[in-house]
Design a protein around this motif. Structure first.
Motif, PDB file in Angstrom:
ATOM      1  N   SER A  42      -3.705   4.639   4.156  1.00  0.00           N
ATOM      2  CA  SER A  42      -4.318   5.347   2.861  1.00  0.00           C
ATOM      3  C   SER A  42      -4.081   4.776   1.735  1.00  0.00           C
ATOM      4  O   SER A  42      -4.859   4.524   0.707  1.00  0.00           O
ATOM      5  CB  SER A  42      -4.041   6.669   2.981  1.00  0.00           C
ATOM      6  OG  SER A  42      -4.520   7.536   1.851  1.00  0.00           O
ATOM      7  N   LEU A  43      -2.518   4.505   1.464  1.00  0.00           N
ATOM      8  CA  LEU A  43      -2.293   3.783   0.303  1.00  0.00           C
ATOM      9  C   LEU A  43      -2.905   2.581   0.278  1.00  0.00           C
ATOM     10  O   LEU A  43      -3.046   2.146  -1.256  1.00  0.00           O
ATOM     11  CB  LEU A  43      -0.597   4.020  -0.029  1.00  0.00           C
ATOM     12  CG  LEU A  43      -0.036   3.209  -1.245  1.00  0.00           C
ATOM     13  CD1 LEU A  43      -0.735   4.031  -2.347  1.00  0.00           C
ATOM     14  CD2 LEU A  43       1.574   3.065  -0.842  1.00  0.00           C
ATOM     15  N   ALA A  44      -2.849   1.810   1.042  1.00  0.00           N
ATOM     16  CA  ALA A  44      -3.357   0.584   0.904  1.00  0.00           C
ATOM     17  C   ALA A  44      -4.889   0.418   0.642  1.00  0.00           C
ATOM     18  O   ALA A  44      -5.472  -0.216  -0.085  1.00  0.00           O
ATOM     19  CB  ALA A  44      -3.011  -0.393   2.381  1.00  0.00           C
ATOM     20  N   LYS A  45      -5.582   1.290   0.972  1.00  0.00           N
ATOM     21  CA  LYS A  45      -7.016   1.556   0.958  1.00  0.00           C
ATOM     22  C   LYS A  45      -7.186   1.855  -0.816  1.00  0.00           C
ATOM     23  O   LYS A  45      -8.080   1.202  -1.259  1.00  0.00           O
ATOM     24  CB  LYS A  45      -7.685   2.556   1.717  1.00  0.00           C
ATOM     25  CG  LYS A  45      -7.960   2.284   3.219  1.00  0.00           C
ATOM     26  CD  LYS A  45      -8.504   3.268   4.057  1.00  0.00           C
ATOM     27  CE  LYS A  45      -8.758   2.919   5.304  1.00  0.00           C
ATOM     28  NZ  LYS A  45      -9.375   4.095   6.214  1.00  0.00           N
ATOM     29  N   ALA A  46      -6.524   2.572  -0.927  1.00  0.00           N
ATOM     30  CA  ALA A  46      -6.540   3.184  -2.361  1.00  0.00           C
ATOM     31  C   ALA A  46      -6.098   2.009  -3.327  1.00  0.00           C
ATOM     32  O   ALA A  46      -6.751   1.605  -4.300  1.00  0.00           O
ATOM     33  CB  ALA A  46      -5.613   4.445  -2.786  1.00  0.00           C
ATOM     34  N   GLU A  47      -5.330   1.482  -2.939  1.00  0.00           N
ATOM     35  CA  GLU A  47      -4.584   0.126  -3.972  1.00  0.00           C
ATOM     36  C   GLU A  47      -5.831  -0.993  -3.936  1.00  0.00           C
ATOM     37  O   GLU A  47      -6.135  -1.539  -4.801  1.00  0.00           O
ATOM     38  CB  GLU A  47      -3.318  -0.299  -3.528  1.00  0.00           C
ATOM     39  CG  GLU A  47      -2.758  -1.414  -4.187  1.00  0.00           C
ATOM     40  CD  GLU A  47      -1.497  -1.830  -3.820  1.00  0.00           C
ATOM     41  OE1 GLU A  47      -0.652  -2.514  -4.478  1.00  0.00           O
ATOM     42  OE2 GLU A  47      -0.771  -1.285  -2.871  1.00  0.00           O
ATOM     43  N   LEU A  48      -6.445  -1.055  -2.663  1.00  0.00           N
ATOM     44  CA  LEU A  48      -7.302  -2.095  -2.581  1.00  0.00           C
ATOM     45  C   LEU A  48      -8.781  -1.773  -3.454  1.00  0.00           C
ATOM     46  O   LEU A  48      -9.230  -2.575  -3.925  1.00  0.00           O
ATOM     47  CB  LEU A  48      -7.822  -2.255  -0.887  1.00  0.00           C
ATOM     48  CG  LEU A  48      -8.823  -3.265  -0.642  1.00  0.00           C
ATOM     49  CD1 LEU A  48      -8.238  -4.976  -1.054  1.00  0.00           C
ATOM     50  CD2 LEU A  48      -9.102  -3.308   0.808  1.00  0.00           C
ATOM     51  N   ARG A  49      -9.112  -0.559  -3.271  1.00  0.00           N
ATOM     52  CA  ARG A  49     -10.180  -0.152  -4.187  1.00  0.00           C
ATOM     53  C   ARG A  49      -9.745  -0.196  -5.619  1.00  0.00           C
ATOM     54  O   ARG A  49     -10.691  -0.818  -6.432  1.00  0.00           O
ATOM     55  CB  ARG A  49     -10.326   1.502  -3.928  1.00  0.00           C
ATOM     56  CG  ARG A  49     -11.452   1.519  -2.859  1.00  0.00           C
ATOM     57  CD  ARG A  49     -11.792   3.255  -3.107  1.00  0.00           C
ATOM     58  NE  ARG A  49     -10.618   4.154  -2.775  1.00  0.00           N
ATOM     59  CZ  ARG A  49     -10.275   4.567  -1.562  1.00  0.00           C
ATOM     60  NH1 ARG A  49     -10.902   4.173  -0.416  1.00  0.00           N
ATOM     61  NH2 ARG A  49      -9.427   5.208  -1.109  1.00  0.00           N
ATOM     62  N   GLN A  50      -8.674   0.089  -6.169  1.00  0.00           N
ATOM     63  CA  GLN A  50      -8.266  -0.068  -7.670  1.00  0.00           C
ATOM     64  C   GLN A  50      -8.305  -1.638  -7.647  1.00  0.00           C
ATOM     65  O   GLN A  50      -8.893  -1.891  -8.793  1.00  0.00           O
ATOM     66  CB  GLN A  50      -7.106   0.381  -7.647  1.00  0.00           C
ATOM     67  CG  GLN A  50      -6.384   0.258  -9.251  1.00  0.00           C
ATOM     68  CD  GLN A  50      -4.988   0.771  -9.402  1.00  0.00           C
ATOM     69  OE1 GLN A  50      -4.410   1.008  -8.275  1.00  0.00           O
ATOM     70  NE2 GLN A  50      -4.940   1.199 -10.691  1.00  0.00           N
ATOM     71  N   ASN A  51      -7.904  -2.375  -7.122  1.00  0.00           N
ATOM     72  CA  ASN A  51      -7.986  -3.821  -7.252  1.00  0.00           C
ATOM     73  C   ASN A  51      -9.206  -4.440  -7.370  1.00  0.00           C
ATOM     74  O   ASN A  51      -9.527  -5.428  -8.080  1.00  0.00           O
ATOM     75  CB  ASN A  51      -7.055  -4.536  -6.210  1.00  0.00           C
ATOM     76  CG  ASN A  51      -5.551  -4.354  -6.285  1.00  0.00           C
ATOM     77  OD1 ASN A  51      -5.042  -3.919  -7.442  1.00  0.00           O
ATOM     78  ND2 ASN A  51      -4.614  -4.692  -5.464  1.00  0.00           N
ATOM     79  N   LEU A  52     -10.202  -4.153  -6.520  1.00  0.00           N
ATOM     80  CA  LEU A  52     -11.688  -4.425  -6.385  1.00  0.00           C
ATOM     81  C   LEU A  52     -12.087  -4.001  -7.582  1.00  0.00           C
ATOM     82  O   LEU A  52     -12.876  -4.884  -8.303  1.00  0.00           O
ATOM     83  CB  LEU A  52     -12.179  -3.922  -5.056  1.00  0.00           C
ATOM     84  CG  LEU A  52     -11.741  -4.633  -3.732  1.00  0.00           C
ATOM     85  CD1 LEU A  52     -12.394  -3.895  -2.581  1.00  0.00           C
ATOM     86  CD2 LEU A  52     -12.016  -6.155  -3.797  1.00  0.00           C
ATOM     87  N   SER A  53     -12.006  -2.992  -8.151  1.00  0.00           N
ATOM     88  CA  SER A  53     -12.588  -2.402  -9.386  1.00  0.00           C
ATOM     89  C   SER A  53     -12.236  -3.247 -10.545  1.00  0.00           C
ATOM     90  O   SER A  53     -13.039  -3.690 -11.233  1.00  0.00           O
ATOM     91  CB  SER A  53     -12.131  -0.941  -9.523  1.00  0.00           C
ATOM     92  OG  SER A  53     -12.591  -0.468 -10.676  1.00  0.00           O
ATOM     93  N   ARG A  54     -10.895  -3.681 -10.431  1.00  0.00           N
ATOM     94  CA  ARG A  54     -10.437  -4.497 -11.682  1.00  0.00           C
ATOM     95  C   ARG A  54     -10.980  -5.709 -11.346  1.00  0.00           C
ATOM     96  O   ARG A  54     -11.142  -6.719 -12.409  1.00  0.00           O
ATOM     97  CB  ARG A  54      -8.886  -4.393 -11.448  1.00  0.00           C
ATOM     98  CG  ARG A  54      -8.232  -5.124 -12.541  1.00  0.00           C
ATOM     99  CD  ARG A  54      -6.893  -5.152 -12.622  1.00  0.00           C
ATOM    100  NE  ARG A  54      -6.076  -4.158 -12.177  1.00  0.00           N
ATOM    101  CZ  ARG A  54      -5.205  -3.763 -11.489  1.00  0.00           C
ATOM    102  NH1 ARG A  54      -4.467  -5.244 -10.803  1.00  0.00           N
ATOM    103  NH2 ARG A  54      -4.465  -2.743 -10.807  1.00  0.00           N
TER     104      ARG A  54
END
Length: 133
Positions: free
Chosen positions: A30-42
């Protein structure tokens, strides 16, 4: 007071360990998914800025090209020959960039040759070690 861990049998301890491990893995995913979403947004914002910079760069090149033609037009060449000279220079530059870019995109230049060689060398070493055993 009895120790709660010692009072449990090994099967329940193993079940608890598996449950805790499963919970931990789910939380990490779950943490990895959230971090990936944030990185993709950036990354999306970064791509937008690169595109904006490319558009501004093209406009800048157009303005500088017009300025160069205007500067050359003030000489004895006149406006027509100034535009022709600048156009020819830009065409030669574009052709050189095109040739270099196409050469870099040839399939043989894109192959990871060092990696292929390393994998072949590793496979040979494993094969030799297997046959020696």
């Amino acid at each position: 007071m009895p120790d709660p861990i010692r009072s449990q049998n090994p099967a329940s301890l193993a079940a608890d360990a598996l449950r805790i491990s499963g919970d931990l893995v789910r939380k990490e995913v779950s943490l990895a998914k959230a971090e990936l979403r944030q990185n993709l947004s950036r990354a999306g914002a970064g791509v937008g800025m690169v595109l904006a910079a490319a558009v501004l760069g093209i406009v800048t090149l157009n303005v500088l090209t017009v300025a160069l033609v205007a500067a050359l037009a003030e000489t004895a060449l006149g406006p027509v020959w100034s535009a022709v000279i600048v156009g020819i220079v830009l065409a030669i530059l574009a052709y050189a960039l095109l040739r270099k870019g196409l050469a870099d995109l040839k399939p043989e230049n894109l192959m990871p040759t060092r990696t292929v060689e390393n994998v072949q060398r590793d496979a040979s070493a494993v094969k030799e070690a297997y046959h020696d055993a």
